[in-house]
Design an enzyme around this catalytic site. Sequence first.
Site, PDB file in Angstrom:
ATOM      1  N   LYS A 109       0.881  -1.165   0.000  1.00  0.00           N
ATOM      2  CA  LYS A 109       0.000   0.000   0.000  1.00  0.00           C
ATOM      3  C   LYS A 109       0.920   1.217   0.000  1.00  0.00           C
ATOM      4  O   LYS A 109       1.246   1.784   1.049  1.00  0.00           O
ATOM      5  CB  LYS A 109      -0.924  -0.046   1.215  1.00  0.00           C
ATOM      6  CG  LYS A 109      -2.095   0.912   1.125  1.00  0.00           C
ATOM      7  CD  LYS A 109      -3.123   0.601   2.194  1.00  0.00           C
ATOM      8  CE  LYS A 109      -4.181   1.678   2.280  1.00  0.00           C
ATOM      9  NZ  LYS A 109      -5.070   1.786   1.142  1.00  0.00           N
TER      10      LYS A 109
HETATM   11  N1  PPE Z   1      -7.801  -1.962  -2.973  1.00  0.00           N
HETATM   12  C1  PPE Z   1      -7.326  -0.700  -3.008  1.00  0.00           C
HETATM   13  C2  PPE Z   1      -6.722  -0.190  -4.267  1.00  0.00           C
HETATM   14  C3  PPE Z   1      -7.420   0.088  -1.845  1.00  0.00           C
HETATM   15  O1  PPE Z   1      -6.947   1.331  -1.874  1.00  0.00           O
HETATM   16  C4  PPE Z   1      -8.010  -0.435  -0.682  1.00  0.00           C
HETATM   17  C5  PPE Z   1      -8.132   0.392   0.563  1.00  0.00           C
HETATM   18  C6  PPE Z   1      -8.489  -1.759  -0.702  1.00  0.00           C
HETATM   19  C7  PPE Z   1      -8.354  -2.495  -1.859  1.00  0.00           C
HETATM   20  C8  PPE Z   1      -9.088  -2.399   0.521  1.00  0.00           C
HETATM   21  O2  PPE Z   1      -8.131  -2.608   1.526  1.00  0.00           O
HETATM   22  P1  PPE Z   1      -8.522  -2.698   3.072  1.00  0.00           P
HETATM   23  O3  PPE Z   1      -8.813  -1.320   3.518  1.00  0.00           O
HETATM   24  O4  PPE Z   1      -7.340  -3.299   3.728  1.00  0.00           O
HETATM   25  O5  PPE Z   1      -9.722  -3.570   3.181  1.00  0.00           O
HETATM   26  N2  PPE Z   1      -8.282   1.771   0.386  1.00  0.00           N
HETATM   27  C9  PPE Z   1      -8.043   2.647   1.520  1.00  0.00           C
HETATM   28  C10 PPE Z   1      -7.766   4.058   1.068  1.00  0.00           C
HETATM   29  C11 PPE Z   1      -8.892   4.909   0.682  1.00  0.00           C
HETATM   30  C12 PPE Z   1      -8.478   6.330   0.324  1.00  0.00           C
HETATM   31  O6  PPE Z   1      -9.160   6.902  -0.541  1.00  0.00           O
HETATM   32  O7  PPE Z   1      -7.541   6.888   0.898  1.00  0.00           O
HETATM   33  C13 PPE Z   1      -9.109   2.500   2.600  1.00  0.00           C
HETATM   34  O8  PPE Z   1     -10.151   1.918   2.371  1.00  0.00           O
HETATM   35  O9  PPE Z   1      -8.850   2.949   3.717  1.00  0.00           O
END
Ligand code: PPE
Length: 311
Positions: A157
Amino acid sequence: MQETEKIWMNGELVDWADAKIHVGSHGLHYGSGVFEGIRAYETDDGPAVFRLTDHLKRLHNSAKLLQMEIPYSVDEIRAGCYDVMAAHALPECYLRPIAFYGYGELGVRPWNNPVDLVIMSWPWGTYLGEGALEQGVRAKISTWQRIGPNVIPHVAKATGVYLNSMLAVMEAAQSGYDEAILLTDEGFVADGSGENIFVVQNGRIRTPDLSSSILPGITRDTVIQIAQDLGYPVDETNLIRADLYLADEMFMCGTAAEVTPVREVDDRMIGEPGPITREIQKAYMDTVRGRREQWSHWLERAPKPSAVPGS
Ligand code: PPE
């Protein structure tokens, strides 16, 4: 964004307005950072952070993939998260730890820069707009491909990766959709701009696997376990766009987006949020707010201050 009082910066709580970095910081020029998004929810036993340690382990793994050494352990960052929460006493908040190469020397090689760590916390409402959780969203497959495993490790990330999401979500929004869906260079379904993707077909739940350039979402992992415990088989597999068009139900999930139904993809109707989506959404929302004993092990709470002798 709703400002709060304090930001944790390299071990100290500073005022929101004073949490500044130099314009020569490496992370600003080259996107050389890693971050997390975590939610804390109100429960009957006080605020609980959902899967905090798993998020912080992912932060360390993201850094490892960039060969960046975060100068704070998971335990120290966890304590920092609790400190910033205690400074605000918000019933619910979003936590954003970010580690990045700071100010020292420009040039792509990062090593002559310190690694800074900052933790922000503020209230963040529904990610995909009002009504998204109830009515579902309209999504569009992006003309931008999701970064491939040999471009930037998609398992990290990392801040720079989010240019990919930004381009996709701008394109979708400018065309009148709520969210973008990115495919891999081979045409397999990857992620939304900030979510993982699930479809339901004939009572089976399917979601792209790690080889489809996805971020290994913690909500995705949660949903898989909840769905299996509820008796639904879950296949982690390659999905193609036809799987989205033919889905009986579809939803996206992430920390910010929680479990958001998708009612339309590329102007093809999937329909109102379906029963399996609803069941998983409810189980998830109940779990994060401490209403499901079965999954309460995912909730983490600040340690109670030890009793002061004589008080
Ligand atoms: N894919 C992507 C590309 C992504 O950014 C997130 C989280 C996920 C999947 C889901 O991951 P998780 O949160 O571990 O379930 N995106 C984060 C950022 C959002 C933002 O705009 O900043 C979030 O959901 O916190």
